[in-house]
Structure formats: structure tokens, C-alpha cells
Scaffold this motif. Sequence first.
Motif: not given
Length: 226
Positions: A4, A6, A31, A33, A40, A44, A53
Motif C-alpha cells: 500500500t 500512501y 491510498e 492521505v 486521515s 498517517h 508522503i
Amino acid sequence: MSLTLYIHPLASFCHKVLIAFYENDTPFRAETVDFSDPGSAKAHLERWPVGKIPVLFDDRTMRVIPETSIIIEYLQENYPGRAALLPKDAAVRLETRLWDRFFDLHVNTPMGKIVTDRIRPEGKSDAYGVAEARATLTTAYAMIEEQVSSHDWAAGDDFTLADCAAAPALFYASIVHPFGKRQPHLAQYFDRLLARPSVSQVIDEARPFFPMFPYRDAMPARYLTG
């Protein structure tokens, strides 16, 4: 799904990692953020307290992998594909790492300074910092012009980690600080990047979000149409 990633769909550093995924058709789930959503954002920060990120989570090894270059190296070591984005040859690998850092630090970072300055509160802009960022980009463009004058890609004849870093950095930098007329090799290199299927896929996926980009008014027409 083991992997996954982010991300935010507009973020240049996220694009760097997405390009690496697409180069090797590595299966993953993306996914978004949303830092404006407390839930959310909290999730994170629990994942990676620095709050940056992209971040990769591998549920097969139960590892959280941050930082773009580290993520791409992790993929090569644990989920190898047809493209070796970090070359086996030690000298070429060192050149690749150098230009990966160059694009992150001397193109992406000053570009980000210029972009974020546009959305600062009134009276809080940093004209001096923006001027420094533009000077850094001017120097960087001249160095890239020389680097790509004798081969197709940033670190040699093959597409590597360095080009994954270059594509999104130059995409956004070319909007806020266009290339000079005396940089034909840089412009040709950038065109090769845009033509790369992995890069064009990332741009296509980001296009619906371009209205959120602070310099949307300066985007060339070719960026806005597939």
C-alpha cells in the motif's frame, strides 16, 4: 494486496515512486492521505510521525518504508521487475544515486519553495527565499543541460532511479521557472521523460487534480490534455 502506497495525487515526490511502480508493473494499492481530514492525518502520523508522503506499507513483512529513494530500492530488492532502476554496475549506480539526490534537492526542493510561497498568507511571502530558489533552479538547469548532452537519460543510457526523480521535479519546475532557450538538451530530455509510458500514466492520473495546483494558470496547454 501486499503493498500500500500512501500518497497525494498532486505531490511530485509521490509521482517519483509511482513512476517506479509503473516501470515494473508492480502490483500495489494507492491510498490518498488527506491532511485536512483529522482522521486521515492522525492515521498517517501514527504510520510515520514525520508526516511526509509517500510512505509504503508492506503487509507481507509488516514494514513501513518512508523516503522515495529508499522505497524504490526496497521495491527492487524485494519485488524486482524487468527494469533495474538501481544498476548493478557500481560506478553507474553511484552516478544514479548522485543524480537522484540532485533532482530531489536542487530541482524539486526549490520548486516546492516557489509553489508554497504563492499560497502563504498575505504579508507572509518570502521574496528573498523565492529569488534564491529561482537562482538554484537556473544553476541546476545548466548542470542538467551538460549532463544530458551526451546520453538519453540522467545517469547514462538506461532509465533509472534518477529519471524517476527527474520527471516530476522538472514537470513542476518547468511551470514555475521555465527552461532557457540555451538549454536544448534539457528540453529534449524532458520531452523523452514525458513520452515515457510510466511518466505519462502518472501525469494522466494527476490531471484531474491540476485545478488545485497554485500555478495552474501558468501550466502549458500540453500538460492539460492527454
